[in-house]
Structures are given as structure tokens and as C-alpha cells.
Design a protein around this motif. Structure first.
Motif, short mmCIF file in Angstrom:
data_model
loop_
_atom_site.label_atom_id
_atom_site.label_comp_id
_atom_site.label_asym_id
_atom_site.label_seq_id
_atom_site.Cartn_x
_atom_site.Cartn_y
_atom_site.Cartn_z
N PRO A 72 -12.23 -29.42 -8.93
CA PRO A 72 -11.51 -29.50 -10.20
C PRO A 72 -10.40 -28.46 -10.28
O PRO A 72 -10.51 -27.37 -9.72
CB PRO A 72 -12.61 -29.20 -11.23
CG PRO A 72 -13.54 -28.28 -10.50
CD PRO A 72 -13.53 -28.74 -9.06
N ALA A 73 -9.35 -28.80 -11.01
CA ALA A 73 -8.24 -27.86 -11.19
C ALA A 73 -8.68 -26.62 -11.95
O ALA A 73 -8.15 -25.52 -11.74
CB ALA A 73 -7.09 -28.55 -11.93
N ALA A 74 -9.68 -26.78 -12.84
CA ALA A 74 -10.14 -25.65 -13.65
C ALA A 74 -10.92 -24.62 -12.84
O ALA A 74 -11.17 -23.52 -13.32
CB ALA A 74 -10.99 -26.16 -14.80
N GLY A 75 -11.31 -24.97 -11.64
CA GLY A 75 -11.98 -24.01 -10.77
C GLY A 75 -13.49 -24.08 -10.84
O GLY A 75 -14.08 -24.58 -11.81
N CYS A 76 -14.12 -23.59 -9.79
CA CYS A 76 -15.58 -23.51 -9.73
C CYS A 76 -15.94 -22.36 -8.79
O CYS A 76 -15.11 -21.90 -8.01
CB CYS A 76 -16.19 -24.82 -9.24
SG CYS A 76 -15.65 -25.29 -7.57
N MET A 109 -17.89 -30.59 6.21
CA MET A 109 -17.38 -30.50 4.84
C MET A 109 -15.87 -30.68 4.81
O MET A 109 -15.14 -30.09 5.61
CB MET A 109 -17.75 -29.17 4.20
CG MET A 109 -19.21 -29.00 3.89
SD MET A 109 -19.48 -27.58 2.81
CE MET A 109 -21.27 -27.60 2.67
N LEU A 110 -15.42 -31.50 3.87
CA LEU A 110 -14.00 -31.71 3.61
C LEU A 110 -13.78 -31.48 2.12
O LEU A 110 -14.73 -31.49 1.32
CB LEU A 110 -13.58 -33.12 3.99
CG LEU A 110 -13.90 -33.59 5.42
CD1 LEU A 110 -13.61 -35.07 5.57
CD2 LEU A 110 -13.11 -32.79 6.43
N ALA A 111 -12.53 -31.29 1.74
CA ALA A 111 -12.24 -31.05 0.33
C ALA A 111 -10.98 -31.79 -0.09
O ALA A 111 -10.03 -31.95 0.68
CB ALA A 111 -12.07 -29.55 0.06
N GLY A 112 -11.01 -32.26 -1.33
CA GLY A 112 -9.85 -32.93 -1.92
C GLY A 112 -9.81 -32.61 -3.40
O GLY A 112 -10.62 -31.84 -3.91
N CYS A 156 -23.53 -30.95 -13.63
CA CYS A 156 -23.84 -29.55 -13.43
C CYS A 156 -24.17 -29.30 -11.96
O CYS A 156 -24.35 -30.25 -11.19
CB CYS A 156 -25.01 -29.12 -14.31
SG CYS A 156 -26.54 -30.02 -13.97
N ARG A 157 -24.26 -28.04 -11.58
CA ARG A 157 -24.49 -27.69 -10.18
C ARG A 157 -25.84 -28.18 -9.69
O ARG A 157 -25.96 -28.65 -8.55
CB ARG A 157 -24.37 -26.19 -9.98
CG ARG A 157 -24.68 -25.75 -8.57
CD ARG A 157 -24.35 -24.31 -8.30
NE ARG A 157 -22.93 -24.07 -8.39
CZ ARG A 157 -22.33 -22.99 -7.86
NH1 ARG A 157 -23.03 -22.09 -7.23
NH2 ARG A 157 -21.02 -22.84 -7.98
N LEU A 165 -19.25 -38.41 -1.34
CA LEU A 165 -18.06 -37.99 -2.07
C LEU A 165 -18.52 -37.52 -3.44
O LEU A 165 -19.04 -38.31 -4.23
CB LEU A 165 -17.08 -39.17 -2.19
CG LEU A 165 -15.84 -38.98 -3.06
CD1 LEU A 165 -14.99 -37.82 -2.57
CD2 LEU A 165 -15.02 -40.27 -3.10
N VAL A 166 -18.37 -36.24 -3.70
CA VAL A 166 -18.94 -35.68 -4.92
C VAL A 166 -17.88 -34.98 -5.75
O VAL A 166 -17.08 -34.19 -5.24
CB VAL A 166 -20.11 -34.72 -4.59
CG1 VAL A 166 -19.66 -33.58 -3.71
CG2 VAL A 166 -20.77 -34.20 -5.85
N HIS A 167 -17.85 -35.31 -7.02
CA HIS A 167 -16.92 -34.71 -7.98
C HIS A 167 -17.55 -33.41 -8.49
O HIS A 167 -18.51 -33.43 -9.24
CB HIS A 167 -16.68 -35.68 -9.14
CG HIS A 167 -15.44 -35.39 -9.93
ND1 HIS A 167 -15.28 -34.24 -10.66
CD2 HIS A 167 -14.30 -36.11 -10.10
CE1 HIS A 167 -14.10 -34.26 -11.26
NE2 HIS A 167 -13.48 -35.38 -10.92
N VAL A 168 -17.01 -32.28 -8.04
CA VAL A 168 -17.59 -30.99 -8.39
C VAL A 168 -17.28 -30.66 -9.85
O VAL A 168 -16.11 -30.69 -10.26
CB VAL A 168 -17.03 -29.88 -7.47
CG1 VAL A 168 -17.60 -28.52 -7.85
CG2 VAL A 168 -17.34 -30.21 -6.01
N PRO A 169 -18.30 -30.35 -10.65
CA PRO A 169 -18.04 -30.00 -12.05
C PRO A 169 -17.35 -28.65 -12.16
O PRO A 169 -17.64 -27.73 -11.38
CB PRO A 169 -19.44 -29.98 -12.68
CG PRO A 169 -20.36 -29.72 -11.54
CD PRO A 169 -19.74 -30.36 -10.34
#
Length: 234
Positions: free
Chosen positions: A179-183, A201-204, A158-159, A117-121
Motif C-alpha cells: 500500500p502507498a500508506a506504508g506498512c 518473494m516479489l512485490a508490486g 490485518c496482519r 497474490l496478497v494485498h498487504v493492509p
């Protein structure tokens, strides 16, 4: 031992109307919600922990989160109209984050496939996140861990750090918390697949509402639904 079913904070009987006076809207809530909101106002971290841990034992993690913590967070967010109120909410959020981390770490390592479970920056670090303490992200991690899912969590800045976490964890399933800010999602997905083949892969996260996702990536729903969806592919 203190009875958590009463309206008390730090062992002192307190009128619920006095506890809730800086905010409004919880007069008709169940006793545990009123007690937790009272502990928030008192910044009583011991009582906060006791109420939450007891609720997990009685209701299960997902029910505790949706019926107890979320209503208090929503109520507190509406009433955050002074520096003192904001400070109380901050103490509460930090306490809950610590409780969730402890539950995740203390849960027995489950069988089946490993989940990362990874929090995407976000691409832009200037935007203040809607959930600065990452409570929803941490709640999903704790829910998976307590459901006996072999879960790893990462909050990379960071990535390159995110990709390193994929390499190190060697997951079978990865849940991207967007993130709501996008990536730059398409290039990120390609980079992840180059490092780990055969991934599910799943997304939340809030970014699921603002970004276009490939059909191959399922979007997670509410907490209990998300746990079921992850469990189904491990």
C-alpha cells in the motif's frame, strides 16, 4: 447481436461527441475506448462487460487492460467533477472489479508453482487508498490466472489474516501488493518466512515507490512485464 464496433449504447446510435460531453480528451481515441467510455456514462454494465470480454479475446488480457481499460479510467478520473460523474465512475469500477473476479475464478488452474497474490493492509486505515476498488491488484490476479498460473488471491484486513492466508495457501511464490500508506515491511517479511520457508518473494503496488525493499525481492513492472516475471519463477 449488437456490433460493439459502432458508437452505440444499449443498441441506440449515439453521437460520440454527445457521449463524451461531460468529460473531454477522448475525441481521437480508438472506437473501443470511446464505446467503453460511452457505456460508463450510460452506466450500461452489460455493454461494459461485452466490450471488455471481446477485447480480451481479440488482444489478450494485458493488452486489453493497458490499451482499453486504463485509458478510460484515466479519462474518467480527470472528469470526475460532479456527483453524477463520480457515481458513473463508481458503477464502472464495480463492474470492472466483478469482471476481473469472474475471469480469475473461471480460468483453468495452471500447473507449476502456486502463487499467492496478497494485498498487504496498510498500517494506518485512515488513509483513503488511491485505488479504492483494487483494480490494478485484481487485474494482476486475472492476468496471472488467464496465463495459466496457479494463482490464489487474498485481501486480508490485518496482519494475522495475511499470515493465515500464507499458511493456508502453501505458496511457492508470494507477490506482496504494497500500500502507498506504508506498512511495517521488515517484520512482515520475517513473519512470512517463519511460516513458509523457501518462498520466492516479489512485490508490486504503489508502496514499491515509497518503501525500501530488500535486494532479494524483485519489484514488478507493468502488467505484461509482471506476468512474465511471475511466470519465470513458477
Amino acid at each position: 447481436m449488437k456490433n460493439l464496433g459502432d458508437n452505440s449504447v444499449n443498441g441506440m446510435k449515439t453521437d460520440p461527441s454527445n457521449l463524451l460531453s461531460p468529460f473531454s480528451g477522448l475525441g481521437g481515441a480508438e472506437a473501443s475506448v470511446r464505446n467503453l467510455s460511452g457505456a460508463l456514462l450510460a452506466r450500461d454494465v452489460v455493454t461494459i462487460r461485452r466490450i471488455i470480454v471481446r477485447a480480451v479475446a481479440e488482444r489478450g488480457f494485458s493488452s486489453m487492460w493497458t490499451t482499453l481499460v486504463v485509458p478510460v479510467l484515466e479519462w474518467a478520473d480527470e472528469g470526475r467533477n460532479s456527483d453524477a460523474a463520480a457515481a458513473s465512475v463508481r458503477v464502472f469500477a464495480e463492474c470492472v472489479a466483478g469482471i476481473l473476479s469472474t475471469m480469475t475464478l473461471d480460468a483453468p488452474i495452471g500447473g507449476g508453482g502456486r502463487v499467492l497474490l496478497v494485498h498487504v493492509p496498510a498500517d494506518s486505515q485512515d488513509t483513503v487508498p488511491a485505488d479504492p476498488y483494487g483494480l490494478e491488484f485484481r487485474a494482476l490476479g486475472a492476468a496471472l490466472a488467464t496465463a495459466s498460473v496457479d494463482t490464489r488471491m487474498a485481501l486480508p484486513l490485518c496482519r494475522s489474516a495475511l499470515l493465515a492466508s500464507v499458511t493456508n495457501a502453501e505458496p511457492d511464490v508470494i507477490v506482496l501488493w504494497l500500500p502507498a500508506a506504508g506498512c511495517a515491511l521488515p517484520s512482515l517479511l520475517r513473519a512470512i518466512r517463519r511460516r513458509r520457508t523457501g518462498l520466492t518473494m516479489l512485490a508490486g503496488g504503489p508502496g514499491c515507490r515509497t518503501q525500501s525493499l530488500p535486494r532479494s525481492i524483485a519489484v514488478l513492472g507493468m502488467l505484461d512485464e509482471a506476468v512474465d516475471a511471475v511466470t519465470a519463477v513458477t
